[in-house]
Design a protein around this motif. Structure first.
Motif, short mmCIF file in Angstrom:
data_model
loop_
_atom_site.label_atom_id
_atom_site.label_comp_id
_atom_site.label_asym_id
_atom_site.label_seq_id
_atom_site.Cartn_x
_atom_site.Cartn_y
_atom_site.Cartn_z
N PRO A 6 2.28 1.73 -0.05
CA PRO A 6 2.87 0.26 1.66
C PRO A 6 1.30 -0.43 1.84
CG PRO A 6 2.04 3.28 2.96
CD PRO A 6 1.61 2.95 1.11
N GLY A 7 0.40 -0.56 1.15
CA GLY A 7 -0.25 -0.87 1.02
C GLY A 7 -0.42 -1.87 0.02
N GLY A 8 0.22 -1.91 -1.34
CA GLY A 8 0.29 -2.87 -2.20
C GLY A 8 1.10 -3.22 -1.86
N ARG A 9 2.03 -2.98 -3.71
CA ARG A 9 3.54 -4.24 -3.76
C ARG A 9 4.57 -3.67 -2.28
NH1 ARG A 9 7.54 -4.05 -8.25
NH2 ARG A 9 8.39 -6.12 -8.17
N CYS A 10 4.29 -2.36 -2.10
CA CYS A 10 5.70 -2.22 -1.24
C CYS A 10 5.41 -3.48 0.38
CB CYS A 10 4.92 -0.73 -0.65
SG CYS A 10 6.03 0.18 -1.91
#
Length: 219
Positions: A6-10
């Motif tokens: 969730p901390g990246g592309r999401c």
């Protein structure tokens, strides 16, 4: 696509989901957002959970609370500085209006002598003209201070000395019977006007001292 990041592309997709739930633009093509939800189980679950929370918040009735507007406004402390400024402004306006009225009245007293040369107690025409000119000059001084209060300090020495001398002579002439009481009473109008000019000058001096003190404090 994995849903454990969730901390990246999401993160960007979840911001778009939140925006769409709030009725705002998601900031990306809707088709792209839907494709991501179809392939990312974590974001799909997160979207479902957020949608449920949002729906519960929207359908939950608001609790009744008392209207405290009046009580809050009454509890607010009044500003002494603001109240004092309003009082000073009202007083200044009242002084100017009073001077305006007295100036007009003083000019009205001068007009008959200037127009017809008619003086009190059968005075010669030139003496009547002189008296009318003096009364008109005093009226102009009153009107000038009413229009521009900053002129009060400059006009006061002339007006004060003239009125003081006139008062002394009027009292002496009354005692000797050289002037009628009705004529002497007319001078009261000028004395009141001079008192108003003195008050305006005093208030202006106080403001000047206050401004000077503030400048010294900031230096």
């Amino acid at each position: 696509m994995s849903g454990d990041d969730p901390g990246g592309r999401c993160a960007g997709f979840r911001e778009a989901i939140s925006a769409r739930l709030d009725g705002e633009s998601p900031g990306m093509p809707v088709a792209a957002l839907d494709r991501h939800l179809a392939t990312c189980a974590a974001c799909a679950a997160w979207s479902s959970l957020v949608a449920q929370v949002t729906r519960r918040v929207r359908i939950t009735p608001a609790q009744q609370v008392p209207d405290l507007t009046v009580a809050i406004l009454a509890a607010l402390p009044s500003s002494p500085a603001t109240a004092a400024a309003v009082r000073r402004r009202v007083l200044g306006t009242a002084l100017r209006l009073a001077l305006l009225a007295i100036g007009v009245a003083q000019a009205g007293l001068a007009w008959p002598a200037l127009q017809r040369g008619a003086g009190a107690m059968s005075a010669p025409v030139h003496m009547a003209h002189e008296t009318g000119a003096w009364n008109l000059a005093v009226a102009v001084a009153f009107l000038a201070v009413a229009a521009a209060p900053r002129l009060a300090a400059g006009a006061l020495p002339f007006l004060a000395s003239f009125s003081a001398l006139l008062a002394a002579l009027t009292l002496s002439d009354l005692d000797a019977g050289w002037v009628h009481v009705e004529r002497a009473v007319l001078h009261v109008l000028m004395f009141v006007g001079v008192g108003l000019v003195a008050t305006v000058a005093w208030r202006g001096r106080r403001r000047w001292r206050s401004a000077a003190s503030l400048r010294e404090a900031w230096v």
